[in-house]
Design a protein around this motif. Structure first.
Motif, PDB file in Angstrom:
ATOM      1  N   LEU A 102       0.808  -1.216   0.000  1.00  0.00           N
ATOM      2  CA  LEU A 102       0.000   0.000   0.000  1.00  0.00           C
ATOM      3  C   LEU A 102       0.841   1.266   0.000  1.00  0.00           C
ATOM      4  CD1 LEU A 102      -2.824  -0.813   2.556  1.00  0.00           C
ATOM      5  CD2 LEU A 102      -3.150  -0.142   0.170  1.00  0.00           C
ATOM      6  N   TYR A 103       1.886   1.242   0.776  1.00  0.00           N
ATOM      7  CA  TYR A 103       2.620   2.484   1.011  1.00  0.00           C
ATOM      8  C   TYR A 103       4.011   2.531   0.406  1.00  0.00           C
ATOM      9  CZ  TYR A 103      -0.924   4.314   4.077  1.00  0.00           C
ATOM     10  OH  TYR A 103      -2.095   4.820   4.555  1.00  0.00           O
ATOM     11  N   THR A 148      -7.045  -1.137  -1.609  1.00  0.00           N
ATOM     12  CA  THR A 148      -6.650  -2.208  -0.693  1.00  0.00           C
ATOM     13  C   THR A 148      -6.782  -3.561  -1.377  1.00  0.00           C
ATOM     14  OG1 THR A 148      -8.834  -1.932   0.277  1.00  0.00           O
ATOM     15  CG2 THR A 148      -6.976  -1.186   1.579  1.00  0.00           C
ATOM     16  N   LYS A 153     -15.408  -5.917  -3.552  1.00  0.00           N
ATOM     17  CA  LYS A 153     -14.920  -5.565  -2.215  1.00  0.00           C
ATOM     18  C   LYS A 153     -16.087  -5.171  -1.332  1.00  0.00           C
ATOM     19  CE  LYS A 153     -12.164  -2.045   0.091  1.00  0.00           C
ATOM     20  NZ  LYS A 153     -11.609  -0.720  -0.078  1.00  0.00           N
ATOM     21  N   LYS A 177     -10.810  -0.109   8.053  1.00  0.00           N
ATOM     22  CA  LYS A 177     -10.603  -1.110   7.014  1.00  0.00           C
ATOM     23  C   LYS A 177      -9.878  -0.542   5.796  1.00  0.00           C
ATOM     24  CE  LYS A 177     -13.225  -3.726   9.519  1.00  0.00           C
ATOM     25  NZ  LYS A 177     -12.591  -4.577  10.493  1.00  0.00           N
ATOM     26  N   SER A 178      -9.627   0.756   5.805  1.00  0.00           N
ATOM     27  CA  SER A 178      -9.067   1.384   4.616  1.00  0.00           C
ATOM     28  C   SER A 178      -7.554   1.440   4.663  1.00  0.00           C
ATOM     29  CB  SER A 178      -9.591   2.815   4.503  1.00  0.00           C
ATOM     30  OG  SER A 178      -8.906   3.607   5.460  1.00  0.00           O
ATOM     31  N   LYS A 179      -7.011   2.035   3.644  1.00  0.00           N
ATOM     32  CA  LYS A 179      -5.554   2.204   3.551  1.00  0.00           C
ATOM     33  C   LYS A 179      -5.033   2.981   4.770  1.00  0.00           C
ATOM     34  CE  LYS A 179      -2.161   4.231   0.437  1.00  0.00           C
ATOM     35  NZ  LYS A 179      -1.869   4.917  -0.795  1.00  0.00           N
ATOM     36  N   LEU A 180      -5.769   4.023   5.152  1.00  0.00           N
ATOM     37  CA  LEU A 180      -5.352   4.820   6.309  1.00  0.00           C
ATOM     38  C   LEU A 180      -5.327   3.958   7.566  1.00  0.00           C
ATOM     39  CD1 LEU A 180      -4.691   7.565   7.616  1.00  0.00           C
ATOM     40  CD2 LEU A 180      -7.125   7.978   7.826  1.00  0.00           C
ATOM     41  N   TYR A 235      -4.719   0.817   7.836  1.00  0.00           N
ATOM     42  CA  TYR A 235      -3.523  -0.020   7.842  1.00  0.00           C
ATOM     43  C   TYR A 235      -2.315   0.773   8.338  1.00  0.00           C
ATOM     44  CZ  TYR A 235      -5.583  -4.062   5.551  1.00  0.00           C
ATOM     45  OH  TYR A 235      -6.324  -5.176   5.272  1.00  0.00           O
ATOM     46  N   ALA A 236      -2.240   2.010   7.876  1.00  0.00           N
ATOM     47  CA  ALA A 236      -1.114   2.842   8.304  1.00  0.00           C
ATOM     48  C   ALA A 236      -1.174   3.105   9.800  1.00  0.00           C
ATOM     49  CB  ALA A 236      -1.118   4.158   7.536  1.00  0.00           C
ATOM     50  N   LYS A 289      -2.542   1.302  12.134  1.00  0.00           N
ATOM     51  CA  LYS A 289      -2.183   0.099  12.879  1.00  0.00           C
ATOM     52  C   LYS A 289      -0.687  -0.150  12.802  1.00  0.00           C
ATOM     53  CE  LYS A 289      -6.232  -2.097  11.286  1.00  0.00           C
ATOM     54  NZ  LYS A 289      -6.809  -3.316  10.668  1.00  0.00           N
TER      55      LYS A 289
END
Lengths: 245, 320, 289
Positions: free
Chosen positions: A106-107, A115, B5, B186-189, B191-192, B194
């Motif tokens: 992702l990053y 995702t 999704k 649950k989004s990209k943010l 994940y960051a 966490k």
């Protein structure tokens, strides 16, 4: 030199009074696997960390594809295309293997990515290192060798052009070693330039074209495995170490 | 978001719980009709907002914010002063969202680069400074005191009574914030966030601009607290420093969030559902509030001993 | 005239500073040793205060006489708290800070309300037979003792932690728990004792409380934010840092009322602290470990 993808110029890093790397000059050619060896405390890991931006250099420069990346924040350096793995793997313990690698996907590179796309890519890399069956295991549940593989998958998910491996074979037994070497070679064949820090010399020397030897933060040799192994200073640095052991 | 999704999320248990919550809170209290219950409902929504705003940054990343009340109070005073000075409410509400977030940007930009404990202390001190500024507001704005009585806004939505209207507004906010937190998690943010919470250095090395992520989470939280403060100020018709800039409150928000489970979207809701009703019951049922307070002190002790990750964290573990 | 007033402020500042230092010394050291801030510690200080005030009012007992007894009891209390809660949490959770904070908050609530029930929520204070006159002020021996006691305690702690064999073992066990274990150091026992010591310091501060100020079960919540600030700015676990910051805060609070209207004292105080934080984000001094 157009084929040099990564180089350091008089790179120096001190910790208080201790000089960990001392005016280090190193270059990595495109598509090369470069071995980086030296006795304990030679500064190999420190060098890697300065290159990735984790540590700030005290003086000297780091160039990646002719861009000066010295002291850039680590996340920018990663996005530009340099990734690393650690000698002792640092996975996110309470996240699954899949989530760990997804974060890399992702990053790790500029640009938007959904995702679900990241999940696809993560699964690809997890399979690549042979950890497909453990995709939903938690980071802290993995065995040592499994963690090492996942770290490689995670690093690869950031789509690096340069991969810095810090003692990828340490702690592995024979079968696992062969497996790991296989993975490293496959990564290289995909066009990734690699710096391979290693302690298990026998394996390393057989699998790289060029070796740089460090001691006390300085480069003491740079050449083919054969030349380097015959270099008296190199021998002294290792034998000297053995005498103390 | 592609349809596959969407369906994938739709099938999960969490979505079911989310929808149930939305429905239950939307339907039951209004049907019950009692003003007392509606009032408790509003308090529950308020606490969910406050704890969720804490959770967005502190729950996921571990940077503990003990200054939530600063933004909450700021929102309340913005509304209070705006009404006193005849600024249109819409504008005031807008400012109650923007100004705290700007403050969050400044504070966060500076202090989120430091280690966690120093960020925490900065947030606490900002609370103390701001509360002092508003306590002494007569020095800045002549003829203004730190206690603001505002006329109750005669609000009526679709013919509903005043309190029901407020209930509805808070309900909408509760739903919006809960869904937003869920989506973020649950989004990209998410994940960051966490990743930063698990191992910030590694997160940084994997391409995450950790400072930016933390500041974003903080700002989102401050917007929520600011609006919550503004609306609750309107609801109470009374704004003063001890209520809105309370150091006790700012700590308790954290405790309740931890009790319910930090780092999960439903944690704050669980914590609030435990804390507010018990607190209300204390007042209602007993003549000696101290005995019941002892009981809820015990609640904190026992939950932390048995489920240190909070009730929500415990549930999350069990679901796996 | 001016000079007398100045001295009054100086003295009051030093007295408050001394008191804050004592309170936070125990808090800070306990935190360093247990890896979590213990809110109930502050509450227990008020418990000591309540007991002192009651004995003082009912039986005319001089607070200082109670101190040794309370310190002894509190040592046991600290050991108990460590064994029951701290050890447990440290084993269960890798980062027990937030959990410990929440748990001790629960304990604090329980304590506060027990105290309200048993001791009543009234404001209580204590009086002493030993007073002095300094200029215009009437001070008790406790006012005079506050700062010296803080300094003495700090020095004793410093000596204990840095100069004795026991202290070295303690520091080793905090800085390198695994290495220390290999060397046969019983970390848990050392920390437990240190925690007991921290609590007895708190107990001592508690006996001073009703004379220097007043006690009331719920008043403890007021001192909590300040305790955190002093602890963190001074460096958690740092004796010198805590003592210095505590004294500085006492002085600032006292002197600010000279130059600014009372309403602004807190603001000025906290602005100063913000500046300290920006200039030296690590806190002024390094902590125990």
């Amino acid at each position: 030199m157009p084929d040099v993808i990564l180089r350091t110029e008089e790179l120096t890093k001190k910790f208080g009074g201790l000089v960990a790397i001392d005016k280090m000059n190193l270059h990595l050619m495109k598509n090369e696997i470069l071995g980086l060896i030296g006795p304990n405390g030679a500064g190999k890991t420190t060098l890697i960390r300065v290159v990735t931006g984790t540590y700030k250099a005290d003086s000297g420069r780091v160039f990646f594809k002719e861009d000066d990346i010295t002291n850039m924040p680590p996340h920018r350096i990663c996005r530009m295309g340099i990734a690393k793995t650690n000698q002792i793997p640092r996975l996110f313990p309470k996240l699954t293997v899949l989530e760990n690698v997804m974060i890399g996907a992702l990053y790790g590179k500029e640009g938007k990515k959904t995702t679900s796309k990241a999940r696809e890519e993560a699964l690809y890399w997890i399979e690549f290192v042979g950890m497909g069956s453990k995709a939903h295991a938690y980071g802290k549940e993995l065995q040592f060798v499994e963690s090492k593989k996942v770290e490689i998958a995670r690093a690869m998910a950031t789509e690096p052009d340069v991969l810095l491996l810090d003692e990828p074979l340490s702690g592995l037994i024979d079968v696992e070693i062969d497996d790991a070497v296989e993975i490293i070679k496959r990564i290289n064949s995909m066009g990734v330039s690699i710096i391979w820090v290693e302690h298990i010399l026998r394996i390393l020397m057989r699998n790289v074209m060029r070796v740089i030897v460090m001691n006390f933060g300085k480069k003491i040799a740079d050449g083919t495995p054969y030349d380097v192994s015959k270099n008296p200073e190199v021998i002294k640095s290792y034998i000297g170490e053995e005498e103390h052991a | 978001m592609d349809t596959r999704k969407f369906l994938h999320i739709f099938g999960s248990r969490e979505i079911f719980i989310l929808i149930s919550l939305v429905v239950i809170f939307g339907a039951i209290p209004p049907l019950a009709g009692s003003m007392y219950i509606l009032n408790i409902g509003i308090r529950i929504f308020l606490w969910t907002l406050l704890t969720q705003s804490w959770n967005l940054l502190s729950g996921y990343t571990g940077y503990t914010n003990i200054g939530v009340a600063a933004f909450y109070g700021l929102g309340a005073y913005i509304i209070g002063l705006s009404i006193v000075y005849n600024i249109p409410i819409i504008v005031a509400l807008f400012m109650a969202a923007i100004i705290p977030s700007f403050l969050g940007l400044v504070i966060g930009g500076v202090s989120l680069r430091l280690r966690g404990t120093y960020f925490s202390i900065t947030t606490l001190m900002i609370l103390l400074i701001i509360s002092n500024i508003f306590y002494n507001i007569s020095y800045f704005i002549p003829r203004t005191t730190s206690e603001i009585w505002i006329p109750q806004i005669p609000m009526s939505i679709g013919g509903m009574s005043l309190i029901l209207s407020y209930y509805f507004i808070f309900y909408v906010l509760f739903v919006v914030v809960t869904i937003t937190t869920y989506v973020i998690e649950k989004s990209k943010l998410g994940y960051a966030l966490k990743a930063v919470g698990e191992d910030e250095m590694v997160a940084e090395e994997l391409g995450i601009n950790t400072t930016k992520i933390k500041v974003i989470a903080l700002m989102l939280g401050t917007i929520i607290s600011g609006i919550a403060g503004a609306l609750y100020g309107m609801y109470l018709s009374y704004i003063d420093v001890p209520i809105f800039f309370s150091t006790f409150l700012t700590f308790v928000v954290m405790y309740v969030a931890v009790l319910g489970g930090k780092g999960v979207w439903y944690g704050p809701i669980i914590g609030t559902l435990l804390y507010v009703p018990v607190d209300e019951a204390i007042v209602l049922l007993t003549n000696i509030p101290e005995y019941s307070r002892i009981f809820y002190g015990l609640l904190f002790v026992l939950v932390m001993l048995l489920m240190p990750e909070g009730i929500g964290g415990f549930i999350k573990k069990k679901i796996r | 005239m001016t000079s007398i007033i100045d001295i009054a402020y100086l003295i009051m500042g030093l007295v408050s500073g001394g008191f804050y230092s004592l309170v936070v010394l125990g808090f800070s050291l306990g935190w360093a040793v247990s890896k979590m801030p213990d809110i109930s510690y502050i509450m227990f200080i008020y418990l000591a205060g309540e007991i002192t005030a009651i004995f003082n009012k009912m039986f005319g007992v001089e607070p200082l006489l109670l101190s040794p007894l309370i310190m002894g009891l509190f040592f046991g209390l600290g050991v108990f708290m460590y064994k029951v809660f701290v050890s447990f949490l440290n084993r269960r959770v890798s980062e027990p800070g937030l959990v410990g904070l929440t748990l001790t908050f629960g304990l604090g609530i329980i304590l506060e309300n027990l105290m309200i029930v048993i001791f009543t929520p009234d404001f209580k204070s204590a009086t002493s037979a030993y007073v002095l006159r300094v200029g215009d002020m009437t001070l008790t021996i406790y006012h005079v003792l506050a700062l010296p006691m803080a300094i003495v305690v700090s020095l004793l702690l410093y000596f204990l932690i840095f100069k004795t064999r026991w202290g070295i073992l303690l520091r080793a066990s905090i800085q390198e728990p695994i290495g220390a274990a290999i060397c046969g150091i019983e970390s848990e026992k050392l920390r437990m004792i240190m925690y007991g010591i921290a609590y007895s310091i708190g107990g001592f501060a508690g006996t001073l409380l009703p004379i220097l100020q007043y006690v009331q079960p719920s008043a403890s919540w007021g001192i909590m934010p300040i305790s955190f600030i002093i602890a963190i700015l001074g460096g958690v676990g740092s004796i010198i840092g805590t003592a210095i910051i505590g004294i500085i805060i006492g002085l600032i609070a006292s002197y600010s009322s000279v130059f600014l209207p009372a309403a602004w004292v807190s603001t000025e105080l906290f602005l100063v602290l913000v500046i300290i934080l920006l200039v030296r984000p690590r806190g002024l001094f390094k902590g125990l470990g």
